[in-house]
Design a protein around this motif. Structure first.
Motif, PDB file in Angstrom:
ATOM      1  N   ALA A  10       0.964  -1.094   0.135  1.00  0.00           N
ATOM      2  CA  ALA A  10       0.022  -0.253  -0.012  1.00  0.00           C
ATOM      3  C   ALA A  10       0.895   1.221  -0.266  1.00  0.00           C
ATOM      4  N   GLN A  11       1.757   1.144   0.756  1.00  0.00           N
ATOM      5  CA  GLN A  11       2.676   2.435   0.976  1.00  0.00           C
ATOM      6  C   GLN A  11       3.502   2.362  -0.328  1.00  0.00           C
ATOM      7  N   THR A  12       4.300   1.582  -1.055  1.00  0.00           N
ATOM      8  CA  THR A  12       4.808   1.687  -2.380  1.00  0.00           C
ATOM      9  C   THR A  12       3.803   2.355  -3.354  1.00  0.00           C
ATOM     10  N   LEU A  13       2.425   1.732  -3.574  1.00  0.00           N
ATOM     11  CA  LEU A  13       1.683   2.613  -4.422  1.00  0.00           C
ATOM     12  C   LEU A  13       1.617   3.944  -4.268  1.00  0.00           C
ATOM     13  N   ILE A  14       1.780   4.386  -2.658  1.00  0.00           N
ATOM     14  CA  ILE A  14       1.458   5.962  -2.692  1.00  0.00           C
ATOM     15  C   ILE A  14       2.689   6.727  -2.802  1.00  0.00           C
ATOM     16  N   ILE A  15       3.880   5.984  -2.417  1.00  0.00           N
ATOM     17  CA  ILE A  15       5.300   6.679  -2.641  1.00  0.00           C
ATOM     18  C   ILE A  15       5.417   6.942  -4.113  1.00  0.00           C
ATOM     19  N   LEU A  16       5.138   6.064  -4.858  1.00  0.00           N
ATOM     20  CA  LEU A  16       5.452   5.910  -6.209  1.00  0.00           C
ATOM     21  C   LEU A  16       4.674   7.275  -6.913  1.00  0.00           C
ATOM     22  N   THR A  17       3.702   7.676  -6.201  1.00  0.00           N
ATOM     23  CA  THR A  17       2.994   9.005  -6.621  1.00  0.00           C
ATOM     24  C   THR A  17       3.407  10.335  -5.736  1.00  0.00           C
ATOM     25  N   ALA A  18       4.846  10.172  -5.302  1.00  0.00           N
ATOM     26  CA  ALA A  18       5.301  11.097  -4.656  1.00  0.00           C
ATOM     27  C   ALA A  18       4.478  11.491  -3.554  1.00  0.00           C
ATOM     28  N   GLY A  19       3.727  10.601  -2.942  1.00  0.00           N
ATOM     29  CA  GLY A  19       2.880  10.949  -1.704  1.00  0.00           C
ATOM     30  C   GLY A  19       3.470   9.958  -0.514  1.00  0.00           C
ATOM     31  N   ILE A  20       2.941  10.222   0.750  1.00  0.00           N
ATOM     32  CA  ILE A  20       3.250   9.163   1.678  1.00  0.00           C
ATOM     33  C   ILE A  20       1.955   9.084   2.422  1.00  0.00           C
ATOM     34  N   ASP A  21       1.865   7.857   3.247  1.00  0.00           N
ATOM     35  CA  ASP A  21       0.569   7.667   3.839  1.00  0.00           C
ATOM     36  C   ASP A  21       0.844   7.262   5.309  1.00  0.00           C
ATOM     37  N   LEU A  22       0.563   8.312   6.282  1.00  0.00           N
ATOM     38  CA  LEU A  22       0.835   8.001   7.591  1.00  0.00           C
ATOM     39  C   LEU A  22      -0.202   7.217   8.279  1.00  0.00           C
ATOM     40  N   SER A  23      -1.400   7.095   7.489  1.00  0.00           N
ATOM     41  CA  SER A  23      -2.516   6.533   8.170  1.00  0.00           C
ATOM     42  C   SER A  23      -2.676   4.843   7.713  1.00  0.00           C
ATOM     43  N   VAL A  24      -1.762   4.439   7.236  1.00  0.00           N
ATOM     44  CA  VAL A  24      -1.889   2.881   6.901  1.00  0.00           C
ATOM     45  C   VAL A  24      -1.943   1.986   7.907  1.00  0.00           C
ATOM     46  N   GLY A  25      -1.233   2.341   9.059  1.00  0.00           N
ATOM     47  CA  GLY A  25      -1.483   1.483  10.252  1.00  0.00           C
ATOM     48  C   GLY A  25      -2.721   1.622  10.929  1.00  0.00           C
ATOM     49  N   ALA A  26      -3.270   2.925  10.962  1.00  0.00           N
ATOM     50  CA  ALA A  26      -4.610   3.299  11.624  1.00  0.00           C
ATOM     51  C   ALA A  26      -5.692   2.557  10.860  1.00  0.00           C
ATOM     52  N   ILE A  27      -5.556   2.611   9.317  1.00  0.00           N
ATOM     53  CA  ILE A  27      -6.480   1.839   8.530  1.00  0.00           C
ATOM     54  C   ILE A  27      -6.582   0.531   8.899  1.00  0.00           C
ATOM     55  N   MET A  28      -5.389  -0.338   9.101  1.00  0.00           N
ATOM     56  CA  MET A  28      -5.257  -1.753   9.040  1.00  0.00           C
ATOM     57  C   MET A  28      -6.050  -2.022  10.321  1.00  0.00           C
ATOM     58  N   VAL A  70      -5.810  -2.511   0.203  1.00  0.00           N
ATOM     59  CA  VAL A  70      -4.732  -3.422   0.611  1.00  0.00           C
ATOM     60  C   VAL A  70      -4.461  -3.532   2.176  1.00  0.00           C
ATOM     61  N   CYS A  71      -4.780  -2.311   2.758  1.00  0.00           N
ATOM     62  CA  CYS A  71      -4.502  -2.248   4.142  1.00  0.00           C
ATOM     63  C   CYS A  71      -5.601  -3.002   4.979  1.00  0.00           C
ATOM     64  N   ALA A  72      -6.837  -2.871   4.582  1.00  0.00           N
ATOM     65  CA  ALA A  72      -7.647  -3.859   4.896  1.00  0.00           C
ATOM     66  C   ALA A  72      -7.551  -5.385   4.855  1.00  0.00           C
ATOM     67  N   ILE A  73      -7.023  -5.810   3.503  1.00  0.00           N
ATOM     68  CA  ILE A  73      -6.461  -7.376   3.660  1.00  0.00           C
ATOM     69  C   ILE A  73      -5.285  -7.419   4.574  1.00  0.00           C
ATOM     70  N   GLY A  74      -4.398  -6.269   4.806  1.00  0.00           N
ATOM     71  CA  GLY A  74      -3.527  -6.650   5.919  1.00  0.00           C
ATOM     72  C   GLY A  74      -4.206  -6.684   7.371  1.00  0.00           C
ATOM     73  N   ALA A  75      -5.301  -5.988   7.566  1.00  0.00           N
ATOM     74  CA  ALA A  75      -6.067  -6.366   8.701  1.00  0.00           C
ATOM     75  C   ALA A  75      -6.367  -7.839   9.056  1.00  0.00           C
ATOM     76  N   TRP A  76      -6.784  -8.585   7.716  1.00  0.00           N
ATOM     77  CA  TRP A  76      -7.120  -9.841   7.940  1.00  0.00           C
ATOM     78  C   TRP A  76      -5.918 -10.812   8.335  1.00  0.00           C
ATOM     79  N   VAL A  77      -4.975 -10.468   7.835  1.00  0.00           N
ATOM     80  CA  VAL A  77      -3.614 -11.001   8.050  1.00  0.00           C
ATOM     81  C   VAL A  77      -3.148 -10.943   9.507  1.00  0.00           C
TER      82      VAL A  77
END
Ligand SMILES: Nc1ncnc2c1ncn2[C@@H]1O[C@H](COP(=O)(O)OP(=O)(O)OP(=O)(O)O)[C@@H](O)[C@H]1O
Ligand SMILES: [Mg+2]
Lengths: 360, 264
Positions: free
Chosen positions: A92-110, A265-272
């Protein structure tokens, strides 16, 4: 503007004519490169080499320091389980960093989606597979909100997701009532949620379904990034958004799709995650944010966007997993594990800058 | 000259206006491009040339006025819509993605997919075919000596990048090709190639809008010269009717259009 004063307006300059007969020989330079320069060029040419070398060195060092316990099959499968979560969130983070962004909320979404899945299935008695789908829907919605903040309100991704991180985490505490759903209850009512933690024999190695799921996600996203037009557009958007727009790419749509996909993808991470720890805890996975960014950066993605590969992230996740595990086995305090991961991420960026300088 | 001035203009603007805050980049500009001609657009820095052609290529939405394609009003909401109608543009800042390779850049935004189920269901790109066509085009244009069509554009020289942008327009342009300073970063030899290419494209019947600050180049290839000043057309001249110094005088406001017409 001095050349414009020439009288005969249709004149073709003589040197232009000569150019037609010019040889096509391209200038070549004799190069005497030092070994360091050659190594630098090698790293630039094979971006995957640096993280592989780090991984190899880490494995060797920990085998020497910790001894047999590190290379024990049981420990290796433990590492893989840890890597599984970092890996999925890293995608999930790779997708976002490739667009020159960053996602600090991935852990919280998971964490939020894991709570949603758990409470839906256990407390509300909804069918487990439907609960998982609802969780994935919540993940997509969370990503959609991030995407709106970034594309419509034009808030820089760092700030937008810093805010949504806190919002999602607070929602998570509120919805879970800060209570943990016990592993026992889950396995009685909704064993499907723990399916990702079950192991199978895979050519002698014991793998969890979660690890296979992770590999599947890596493959899918690798395919999408490298073999579809959407993937090219993700790279182009991160590389130079203005150029991408002029080439006809709807960059806002690409960004939206990336944030929504990251949420899924983060939600699938939650399942994992549920499979990994068995229970559902609103306090789980607090280190995932930093770990996922570290994995992506070690894997060679540029934080400036447009450069990097998804398999780099897989290796980056392995590096982070090996470090965390090895340091823990060596009896190093959690405090110093964080310290080391911090050093790792800074070194990775520094090396990246060093490689780019002078070889581009 | 193969241009037809008695016909309907291929591309035309009437009273076009674009404001950026207090700056009026396009100030009630008229513009006509006729079939089969090379129309040069010249003007000082900031005269509004790039803004005008951005409006023509859909990269900018004008505040007022009309754009006519083959005499029919059109409204481009994005560059994609203009491209779909065959208007292809080389932008001043090139608009290439440095990290992507040459073939990817040529096909960016209109990638080819594999035939059959791989393309329709799995959306799989036909990289081989794109590379093959890109290679063929680059060779045909003779724009550069590239070793490898799959090398990243950032590893190319400025002139070679320009070649990629020019090749993209020549590959897809079917109605109008617009080039904003295509020779600005090029050496003598490469400029010559691009100029020859421009004439070749014109000889295939495509009209071309060429923006350039290089007067010898303009006077060599242009059929007509649109002189832009302060956001609008100051005059139309031809290389036969006016000298370079006349054109520069009109461009800078040193000569006003009436006297220039008398001189003609
Ligand atoms: N995005 C923008 N925002 C604000 N002002 C702009 C923008 N683009 C252009 N302008 C202004 O519009 C005017 C015309 O600019 P434009 O780029 O069209 O000039 P030009 O004739 O192409 O100049 P050059 O020869 O330097 O390329 C300038 O005064 C410029 O400052
Ligand atoms: Mg300009």
């Amino acid at each position: 503007m001095s050349s414009t004063d020439t009288k005969p307006s249709t004149a073709v300059l003589d040197h232009d004519k000569v150019a037609d007969q010019a040889s096509t020989y391209v200038a070549q330079f004799e190069r005497n490169e030092t070994p360091i320069q050659r190594f630098k060029k090698f790293l630039h040419h094979y971006p995957i080499a640096a993280p592989l070398i780090v991984l190899l060195l880490a494995v060797i060092s920990f085998s020497v320091i910790v001894g047999d316990r590190f290379l024990h099959p049981f420990n290796l499968s433990l590492i893989l389980q840890q890597v599984t979560i970092i890996g999925v969130i890293g995608v999930a983070q790779t997708l976002i960093i490739l667009t020159a962004g960053i996602d600090l909320s991935v852990g919280a979404i998971m964490v939020l989606t894991s709570v949603v899945m758990g409470r839906m299935a256990v407390n509300h008695g909804i069918d487990p597979s439907l609960s998982i789908l609802i969780g994935i829907g919540v993940g997509a919605l969370a990503g959609f909100i991030n995407g709106l903040l970034i594309t419509r309100l034009k808030i820089p991704p760092f700030i937008a997701t810093l805010g949504s991180w806190n919002v999602f985490f607070a929602l998570n505490l509120w919805y879970s009532k800060s209570e943990t759903i016990r592993s026992q209850d889950i396995s009685n009512i909704a064993p499907l949620l723990q399916w990702t933690g079950q192991t199978i024999d895979f050519f002698g190695a014991r793998l969890t379904y979660g690890s296979l799921l992770m590999l599947g996600i890596f493959f899918l996203i690798w395919y999408a990034l490298n073999w579809t037009a959407w993937g090219r557009h993700v790279y182009a958007t991160g590389d130079d958004p203005e150029a991408a727009k002029l080439a006809g790419i709807r960059t806002n749509r690409i960004l939206m799709s990336v944030y929504v996909l990251a949420g899924v993808v983060c939600a699938i991470g939650a399942w994992v995650l549920i499979g990994r720890i068995g229970s559902v805890s609103p306090q789980a996975g607090t280190m995932t944010n930093l770990d996922s960014i570290t994995a992506v950066v070690i894997g060679g993605c540029s934080l400036f966007g447009g450069r990097g590969s998804i398999y780099g992230t897989l290796i980056g996740a392995l590096v982070v997993g090996v470090f965390r595990n090895g340091l823990a086995l060596a009896g190093v305090d959690v405090l110093w594990q964080e310290f080391t991961v911090g050093i790792l991420i800074i070194s990775a960026v520094a090396i990246d800058q060093w490689i780019r300088r002078g070889t581009a | 000259m193969t241009a037809h001035y008695d016909k309907t203009p291929v591309l035309q603007t009437k009273n076009l206006v674009k404001r950026y805050g207090s700056v009026t980049a396009i100030d009630h500009a008229d513009f006509e491009l006729y079939p089969g001609e090379i129309l040069a657009v010249i003007g000082d820095n900031g005269a509004g040339k790039s803004s005008l052609i951005k409006a023509l290529s859909g990269a900018l939405i004008p505040d007022e006025g009309e754009i006519l394609l083959d005499g029919k009003p059109v409204h481009f909401a994005s560059p994609m819509e203009a491209r779909a109608l065959g208007i292809e543009t080389v932008y001043q800042n090139l608009a290439v993605s440095p990290a992507l390779n040459i073939a990817d850049n040529l096909y960016l935004g209109r990638e080819l997919r594999k035939p059959g189920i791989l393309g329709s269901v799995f959306r799989m790109l036909d990289k081989k075919e794109m590379e093959r066509r890109a290679q063929a085009k680059m060779t045909e244009l003779g724009l550069m000596t590239i070793q490898n069509i799959s090398q990243a554009v950032e590893s190319l020289s400025g002139g070679q990048r320009q070649g990629v942008a020019v090749a993209r327009s020549a590959l897809f342009g079917s109605k109008v090709v617009i080039m904003d300073e295509p020779t600005a970063a090029l050496g003598v030899k490469e400029s010559r190639r691009v100029l020859n290419l421009i004439k070749e494209v014109r000889d295939r019947g495509l009209p071309i809008i060429l923006i350039s600050h290089n007067m010898p180049h303009v006077f060599e290839v242009a059929d007509r010269i649109h002189i832009h000043r302060l956001g609008k057309r100051a005059a139309i001249v031809t290389p036969q009717s006016h000298s370079m110094s006349d054109a520069v005088a009109i461009m800078t406001g040193a000569m006003d259009v009436k006297t220039s017409n008398e001189a003609a």
